[in-house]
Design a protein around this motif. Structure first.
Motif, PDB file in Angstrom:
ATOM      1  N   VAL A   1      37.656   7.906 116.103  1.00  0.00           N
ATOM      2  CA  VAL A   1      36.369   8.307 115.518  1.00  0.00           C
ATOM      3  C   VAL A   1      36.573   9.455 114.545  1.00  0.00           C
ATOM      4  CG1 VAL A   1      34.146   9.387 116.059  1.00  0.00           C
ATOM      5  CG2 VAL A   1      34.955   7.450 117.405  1.00  0.00           C
ATOM      6  N   ASN A   2      37.525  10.323 114.868  1.00  0.00           N
ATOM      7  CA  ASN A   2      37.818  11.473 114.008  1.00  0.00           C
ATOM      8  C   ASN A   2      38.781  11.141 112.871  1.00  0.00           C
ATOM      9  OD1 ASN A   2      36.178  13.399 115.332  1.00  0.00           O
ATOM     10  ND2 ASN A   2      37.717  13.613 116.956  1.00  0.00           N
ATOM     11  N   GLY A   3      39.065   9.856 112.678  1.00  0.00           N
ATOM     12  CA  GLY A   3      39.833   9.438 111.508  1.00  0.00           C
ATOM     13  C   GLY A   3      41.264   9.028 111.739  1.00  0.00           C
ATOM     14  N   ALA A   4      41.722   8.990 112.987  1.00  0.00           N
ATOM     15  CA  ALA A   4      43.109   8.600 113.258  1.00  0.00           C
ATOM     16  C   ALA A   4      43.322   7.123 112.951  1.00  0.00           C
ATOM     17  CB  ALA A   4      43.456   8.884 114.714  1.00  0.00           C
ATOM     18  N   GLU A   5      44.460   6.810 112.318  1.00  0.00           N
ATOM     19  CA  GLU A   5      44.814   5.435 112.010  1.00  0.00           C
ATOM     20  C   GLU A   5      45.503   4.777 113.215  1.00  0.00           C
ATOM     21  OE1 GLU A   5      44.075   3.820 109.288  1.00  0.00           O
ATOM     22  OE2 GLU A   5      43.168   5.537 108.256  1.00  0.00           O
ATOM     23  N   SER A   6      45.529   3.432 113.192  1.00  0.00           N
ATOM     24  CA  SER A   6      46.177   2.697 114.288  1.00  0.00           C
ATOM     25  C   SER A   6      47.635   3.085 114.420  1.00  0.00           C
ATOM     26  CB  SER A   6      46.045   1.188 114.045  1.00  0.00           C
ATOM     27  OG  SER A   6      44.702   0.798 114.055  1.00  0.00           O
ATOM     28  N   ILE A   7      48.306   3.280 113.277  1.00  0.00           N
ATOM     29  CA  ILE A   7      49.732   3.596 113.324  1.00  0.00           C
ATOM     30  C   ILE A   7      49.978   4.938 113.999  1.00  0.00           C
ATOM     31  CG2 ILE A   7      49.727   4.714 111.050  1.00  0.00           C
ATOM     32  CD1 ILE A   7      52.492   2.492 112.534  1.00  0.00           C
ATOM     33  N   SER A   8      49.068   5.890 113.809  1.00  0.00           N
ATOM     34  CA  SER A   8      49.230   7.195 114.448  1.00  0.00           C
ATOM     35  C   SER A   8      49.008   7.106 115.953  1.00  0.00           C
ATOM     36  CB  SER A   8      48.268   8.213 113.829  1.00  0.00           C
ATOM     37  OG  SER A   8      46.919   7.845 114.084  1.00  0.00           O
ATOM     38  N   ILE A   9      48.108   6.201 116.371  1.00  0.00           N
ATOM     39  CA  ILE A   9      47.887   5.990 117.812  1.00  0.00           C
ATOM     40  C   ILE A   9      49.143   5.399 118.451  1.00  0.00           C
ATOM     41  CG2 ILE A   9      46.500   4.790 119.522  1.00  0.00           C
ATOM     42  CD1 ILE A   9      45.030   7.022 118.060  1.00  0.00           C
TER      43      ILE A   9
ATOM     44  N   VAL B   1      56.378  -0.707 124.313  1.00  0.00           N
ATOM     45  CA  VAL B   1      55.220   0.192 124.311  1.00  0.00           C
ATOM     46  C   VAL B   1      54.257  -0.185 123.188  1.00  0.00           C
ATOM     47  CG1 VAL B   1      54.486   2.586 124.009  1.00  0.00           C
ATOM     48  CG2 VAL B   1      56.530   2.068 125.351  1.00  0.00           C
ATOM     49  N   VAL B   2      54.791  -0.452 122.011  1.00  0.00           N
ATOM     50  CA  VAL B   2      53.947  -0.843 120.876  1.00  0.00           C
ATOM     51  C   VAL B   2      53.201  -2.132 121.184  1.00  0.00           C
ATOM     52  CG1 VAL B   2      53.983  -1.655 118.477  1.00  0.00           C
ATOM     53  CG2 VAL B   2      55.357   0.339 119.162  1.00  0.00           C
ATOM     54  N   TRP B   3      53.890  -3.084 121.802  1.00  0.00           N
ATOM     55  CA  TRP B   3      53.246  -4.371 122.138  1.00  0.00           C
ATOM     56  C   TRP B   3      52.074  -4.178 123.088  1.00  0.00           C
ATOM     57  CZ3 TRP B   3      54.343  -7.053 127.041  1.00  0.00           C
ATOM     58  CH2 TRP B   3      53.649  -8.272 127.147  1.00  0.00           C
ATOM     59  N   LYS B   4      52.281  -3.358 124.122  1.00  0.00           N
ATOM     60  CA  LYS B   4      51.218  -3.150 125.107  1.00  0.00           C
ATOM     61  C   LYS B   4      50.110  -2.235 124.580  1.00  0.00           C
ATOM     62  CE  LYS B   4      50.781  -4.465 128.575  1.00  0.00           C
ATOM     63  NZ  LYS B   4      50.070  -5.683 128.997  1.00  0.00           N
ATOM     64  N   SER B   5      50.397  -1.434 123.552  1.00  0.00           N
ATOM     65  CA  SER B   5      49.397  -0.509 123.010  1.00  0.00           C
ATOM     66  C   SER B   5      48.675  -1.072 121.799  1.00  0.00           C
ATOM     67  CB  SER B   5      50.083   0.813 122.619  1.00  0.00           C
ATOM     68  OG  SER B   5      50.832   1.329 123.677  1.00  0.00           O
TER      69      SER B   5
ATOM     70  N   LEU C   1      51.621   7.177 121.423  1.00  0.00           N
ATOM     71  CA  LEU C   1      52.019   6.589 122.692  1.00  0.00           C
ATOM     72  C   LEU C   1      53.529   6.347 122.752  1.00  0.00           C
ATOM     73  CD1 LEU C   1      49.070   4.052 123.107  1.00  0.00           C
ATOM     74  CD2 LEU C   1      49.395   6.205 124.332  1.00  0.00           C
ATOM     75  N   SER C   2      54.125   5.959 121.622  1.00  0.00           N
ATOM     76  CA  SER C   2      55.567   5.689 121.596  1.00  0.00           C
ATOM     77  C   SER C   2      56.377   6.959 121.797  1.00  0.00           C
ATOM     78  CB  SER C   2      55.954   5.024 120.282  1.00  0.00           C
ATOM     79  OG  SER C   2      55.293   3.787 120.124  1.00  0.00           O
ATOM     80  N   LYS C   3      55.924   8.058 121.160  1.00  0.00           N
ATOM     81  CA  LYS C   3      56.643   9.324 121.330  1.00  0.00           C
ATOM     82  C   LYS C   3      56.619   9.770 122.773  1.00  0.00           C
ATOM     83  CE  LYS C   3      56.276  11.490 116.763  1.00  0.00           C
ATOM     84  NZ  LYS C   3      55.678  12.614 115.996  1.00  0.00           N
ATOM     85  N   ASP C   4      55.506   9.548 123.426  1.00  0.00           N
ATOM     86  CA  ASP C   4      55.380   9.929 124.833  1.00  0.00           C
ATOM     87  C   ASP C   4      56.487   9.291 125.669  1.00  0.00           C
ATOM     88  OD1 ASP C   4      54.013  11.247 126.933  1.00  0.00           O
ATOM     89  OD2 ASP C   4      53.195   9.312 127.558  1.00  0.00           O
ATOM     90  N   ILE C   5      56.787   8.018 125.409  1.00  0.00           N
ATOM     91  CA  ILE C   5      57.849   7.309 126.128  1.00  0.00           C
ATOM     92  C   ILE C   5      59.220   7.683 125.584  1.00  0.00           C
ATOM     93  CG2 ILE C   5      58.825   5.034 126.621  1.00  0.00           C
ATOM     94  CD1 ILE C   5      56.386   5.556 128.226  1.00  0.00           C
ATOM     95  N   PHE C   6      59.314   7.842 124.274  1.00  0.00           N
ATOM     96  CA  PHE C   6      60.609   8.086 123.645  1.00  0.00           C
ATOM     97  C   PHE C   6      61.232   9.380 124.147  1.00  0.00           C
ATOM     98  CE2 PHE C   6      63.382   9.700 120.293  1.00  0.00           C
ATOM     99  CZ  PHE C   6      64.187   8.607 120.071  1.00  0.00           C
TER     100      PHE C   6
ATOM    101  N   ASP D   1      48.788   1.440 132.406  1.00  0.00           N
ATOM    102  CA  ASP D   1      48.038   2.494 133.074  1.00  0.00           C
ATOM    103  C   ASP D   1      47.717   3.636 132.119  1.00  0.00           C
ATOM    104  OD1 ASP D   1      47.032   3.778 135.597  1.00  0.00           O
ATOM    105  OD2 ASP D   1      48.587   5.233 135.066  1.00  0.00           O
ATOM    106  N   GLU D   2      48.685   4.015 131.278  1.00  0.00           N
ATOM    107  CA  GLU D   2      48.455   5.083 130.319  1.00  0.00           C
ATOM    108  C   GLU D   2      47.378   4.702 129.311  1.00  0.00           C
ATOM    109  OE1 GLU D   2      50.105   8.485 129.694  1.00  0.00           O
ATOM    110  OE2 GLU D   2      49.736   7.922 131.771  1.00  0.00           O
ATOM    111  N   VAL D   3      47.398   3.471 128.855  1.00  0.00           N
ATOM    112  CA  VAL D   3      46.387   2.996 127.904  1.00  0.00           C
ATOM    113  C   VAL D   3      45.009   3.040 128.551  1.00  0.00           C
ATOM    114  CG1 VAL D   3      45.544   0.950 126.692  1.00  0.00           C
ATOM    115  CG2 VAL D   3      47.940   1.611 126.509  1.00  0.00           C
ATOM    116  N   ARG D   4      44.949   2.608 129.821  1.00  0.00           N
ATOM    117  CA  ARG D   4      43.676   2.637 130.534  1.00  0.00           C
ATOM    118  C   ARG D   4      43.196   4.076 130.715  1.00  0.00           C
ATOM    119  NH1 ARG D   4      45.273   1.205 135.255  1.00  0.00           N
ATOM    120  NH2 ARG D   4      45.170  -1.058 134.960  1.00  0.00           N
ATOM    121  N   ARG D   5      44.113   4.959 131.110  1.00  0.00           N
ATOM    122  CA  ARG D   5      43.743   6.350 131.385  1.00  0.00           C
ATOM    123  C   ARG D   5      43.341   7.101 130.131  1.00  0.00           C
ATOM    124  NH1 ARG D   5      46.101  11.165 131.308  1.00  0.00           N
ATOM    125  NH2 ARG D   5      48.050  10.334 130.526  1.00  0.00           N
ATOM    126  N   ARG D   6      43.994   6.798 128.994  1.00  0.00           N
ATOM    127  CA  ARG D   6      43.761   7.560 127.768  1.00  0.00           C
ATOM    128  C   ARG D   6      42.878   6.816 126.773  1.00  0.00           C
ATOM    129  NH1 ARG D   6      49.524   9.960 125.901  1.00  0.00           N
ATOM    130  NH2 ARG D   6      48.116  11.105 124.487  1.00  0.00           N
TER     131      ARG D   6
END
Length: 769
Positions: free
Chosen positions: A682-690, A750-754, A694-699, A668-673
């Protein structure tokens, strides 16, 4: 009808999330109902007796050398009768019983293993057990009389009338069936299948039925309806002192009290401890399953809001929406109950082994309220809370995206789930570790490949012949004998001082000279006893006597006799590790028999079968059943094994429910965000930062929850471990590793689903706006 139609359509459209709901609720209901039912079963003990509120059990308390021992259920034989005689206005009936009967019954050559006891003529009247045939108050005054439970009578005689039939006990005694009585349920502490008349034991010299020791009798009294029960306890000590011999009063103290049978079993420390922990587990699983349902339901608000708005535009009120959601919840619960039924049906044997009681007993009519209450609580929590949120969605949601309450509900629910999983995992680890510890810990003797059996061969030539028979068997490695064994425990005897005063109670046994070597016990100093006036003591005994390093050759007074200490035995565990190290003395015995100990060669199981077969052929007039000592030890810890299995099942269930809730939340969070993530990329964020975002949000939710759950498990574990004298050594590192492992699993999920959204082309998310 329209509401039912719309609910069915909703369930079909959201079948993916509904499958998760059904599975999580099905597992949660199964475990929580089983645990709650088990607790209810434990709390219902001894309610099967007629008018059980007036049935009381007698407890004895001994005192020696100023030390008061713990209250015990075994009493001197005459206590119950003395209470009946001296309190005629308050007491209606009283009974004494003894568990001296351990051999099977035989109907001709057919063997029947049955749980039997010796009891006096007022047994059935006192206990409130229904008599189906016979006159027990008359017949149980005669020797060699037996009353059978209805179940055992059918098992032995089928549809025949058992009255007057003769059964053989241990192939040596003949019992005449004089009556039958109603079967007793599993939740009865006194549940014999056969009741043998007390004179049967008296006339053969079994036990010591007197005021002078012989505390081998379980005794009960029945109060008259409306009687003042406090009178008995207030005057019981004075009554007992009236009957006790004066010389015994000088040697040791003895008194008694009565306690409602309803409170005896459920007030035991182990029962209270286990019921408390199982209740916590059951509540945690039920609560987390309900919260998981609520979490998944609330997560669907964003994409179900428009449908709710359409219903309201069509004239549906808030109450209509609320009732539709309750109907949907009820449908999900019905499907979950069907899943629960399939689980119970297909895994019945494993479940009954874990619960240590049959499902028919757990869900007996008098306990059917347990699953009903659990389902009702789940329906209220899982249906009302999300239902109110859906009912409040405004009509305007048909025209715009619903964004209210993105995280307000979800994070607290996740917090509860994470804490619950940490708690149950910490509990599971310690329970499993303790079980492995007590069954593998060195007991001070070697039970490996040792089997024991009770066998009596008389004296002289018969005893010698039996010894040579066992010694000659090719698969026997070693053989010895004793009065009882370390697993079964020993009888007691008072140790007297020089002036005849009682100092303390010790365990006592009698063994031949080679017994310690055969059992792998260690003599620290001295030698085994070789004469009738010699004894060996264990280290704990020497410490209790404060003999220091001068134990050998000390005189020892017990049972009116004086012995000389000739050896000191290294401490070994008597009974199980529930009890602390006990004191014991070993005297010398010559005649082969009593508890025969045999160490077999490999293969053990095959040789045990051969031993029992050969012994049965050699001694057809005796019942001699050998059983492995290791199996006896495991049986002592069966409650721990059962509880260990229950925690494993509970942990797996709770972990699975948590993962489903976490996956639903992350999806749901992935869908919402998704748009936010796309703009960041688009502004240059890498996959690892994404993924890190999301992981910090849960952690930040998981870390404090896991900490609290782990601390709770530590607290409950300490309480549970108090029942053991020997405890597995654990450090805080174990709890830290458990917490870290849970956090790693959560973050990995979380990483798997994101992963997909973090690596997806951002254009795909933006263009759908």
């Amino acid at each position: 009808m329209k509401q039912i139609y719309y609910v069915i359509q909703t369930l079909l459209r959201g079948r993916g999330s509904n499958v998760i709901k059904v599975v999580s609720l099905g597992l949660g209901l199964t475990m929580s109902i089983l645990l709650f039912a088990r607790v209810a079963f434990e709390q219902s003990y001894d309610t099967c007796y007629k008018d059980y509120d007036n049935l009381y059990q007698i407890f004895s308390i001994f005192t020696a050398n100023g030390e008061q021992f713990k209250p015990q259920k075994q009493n001197c034989g005459p206590v119950a009768g003395a209470i009946l005689e001296n309190f005629p206005q308050e007491v209606e009936a009283a009974t004494s019983m003894a568990y001296f009967l351990g051999a099977p019954l035989y109907n001709g050559a057919v063997r029947f293993d049955a749980h039997m006891l010796l009891a006096d003529s007022l047994f059935f009247r006192t206990m409130g057990i229904e008599v189906l045939s016979g006159e027990p108050e008359k017949e149980l005054m005669q020797q060699d009389v037996i009353f059978l439970s209805a179940g055992l009578a059918r098992k032995i005689f089928g549809d025949e009338n058992p009255i007057g039939k003769v059964l053989s006990y241990d192939k040596e005694m003949q019992f005449t069936v004089k009556g039958t009585y109603a079967d007793l349920p599993d939740n009865a502490t006194v549940r014999p299948e056969g009741v043998v008349s007390m004179p049967t034991g008296w006339n053969r010299g079994w036990g010591n039925y007197s005021w002078r020791g012989g505390d081998s009798y379980y005794e009960y009294i029945r109060f008259r309806p409306g009687a003042n029960k406090s009178v008995v306890n207030a005057r019981l000590d004075a009554l007992i002192q009236k009957y006790r011999p004066e010389e015994d009063k000088k040697a040791y103290g003895y008194t008694a009290f009565v306690k409602p049978i309803r409170d005896v079993y459920r007030s035991e420390d182990q029962v209270q401890r286990m019921d408390f922990i199982m209740s916590i587990l059951a509540f945690a699983i039920l609560f987390i399953a309900a919260m998981n349902y609520v979490l998944i339901s609330i997560s669907s608000l964003a994409y179900r809001a428009k449908a709710v708005g359409v219903h309201k535009c069509s004239g549906a009120s808030g109450n209509t929406i609320f009732s539709m959601f309750l109907l949907e919840t009820g449908s999900i619960i019905v499907l979950a109950l069907i899943l629960m039924g399939l689980i119970l049906l297909n895994f019945r044997e494993a479940i009954e082994d874990t619960a240590a009681v049959g499902l028919d007993t757990l869900f007996a009519p008098e306990r059917i309220w347990v699953p009903l209450v659990v389902v009702l609580v789940l329906f209220v929590v899982g249906g009302v809370l999300p239902g109110r949120l859906f009912a409040r969605i405004p009509v305007s949601q048909v025209f715009r995206r619903y964004t209210e309450g993105k995280k307000g509900w979800k994070r607290p629910l996740l917090f509860v789930q994470f804490a619950g999983v940490a708690f149950i995992c910490g509990l599971m680890y310690v329970v499993m570790a303790q079980y492995r510890y007590v069954i593998e810990k060195d007991m001070g003797y070697d039970p490996h490949r040792v089997v024991t059996a009770n066998a009596y061969f008389g004296k002289g030539e018969e005893s010698e012949s039996a010894f040579h028979f066992f010694r000659s068997l090719p698969y026997v490695e070693e053989i010895s004998f004793a009065v009882s064994s370390p697993v079964r425990g020993y009888s007691g005897s008072m140790i007297q001082g020089e002036g005849g005063q009682s100092l303390f109670s010790t365990r006592i046994s009698w063994v031949p000279e080679d017994y310690f070597q055969m059992m792998g016990m260690t003599l620290k100093e001295g030698r085994p006893a070789r004469a009738e006036d010699e004894v060996v003591v264990n280290e704990a005994f020497a410490e209790r006597m404060r003999w220091g390093n001068e134990t050998l050759n000390h005189p020892l007074h017990t049972g009116g006799e004086t012995f000389k200490v000739v050896g000191v035995l290294k401490d070994f565990q008597i009974g199980s590790f529930y009890e602390p190290q006990d004191v014991i003395i070993f005297g010398h015995i010559r005649n082969f028999g009593r508890t025969v100990h045999v160490r077999l060669k490999e293969p053990f199981a095959e040789n045990l079968r051969r031993l029992n077969k050969d012994v049965a052929e050699a001694y057809p007039d005796k019942t001699i059943d050998f059983e492995g000592m290791e199996q006896q030890i495991l049986r002592e810890y069966n409650p721990v094994r059962v509880f260990s299995n229950a925690t494993v099942w509970a942990a797996v269930t709770m972990f699975f429910i948590m993962l489903m809730g976490l996956i639903g939340y992350t999806t749901d969070e992935v869908r919402r965000r998704s748009k936010e993530i796309a703009i960041r990329k688009v502004n240059g964020a890498e996959s690892i930062s994404i993924l890190e975002l999301l992981s910090k949000d849960i952690f930040y939710v998981a870390a404090p929850a896991v900490l609290i759950g782990t601390l709770a498990s530590w607290y409950v574990n300490e309480m549970w471990m108090d029942q053991f004298a020997a405890q597995v050594p654990l450090s805080g590192i174990a709890y830290v590793l458990i917490a870290l492992a849970i956090l790693i699993v959560i973050v990995a999920c979380v990483v798997w689903k994101s992963w997909k959204i973090a690596n997806e082309n951002p254009v795909l998310s933006i263009k759908s706006e």
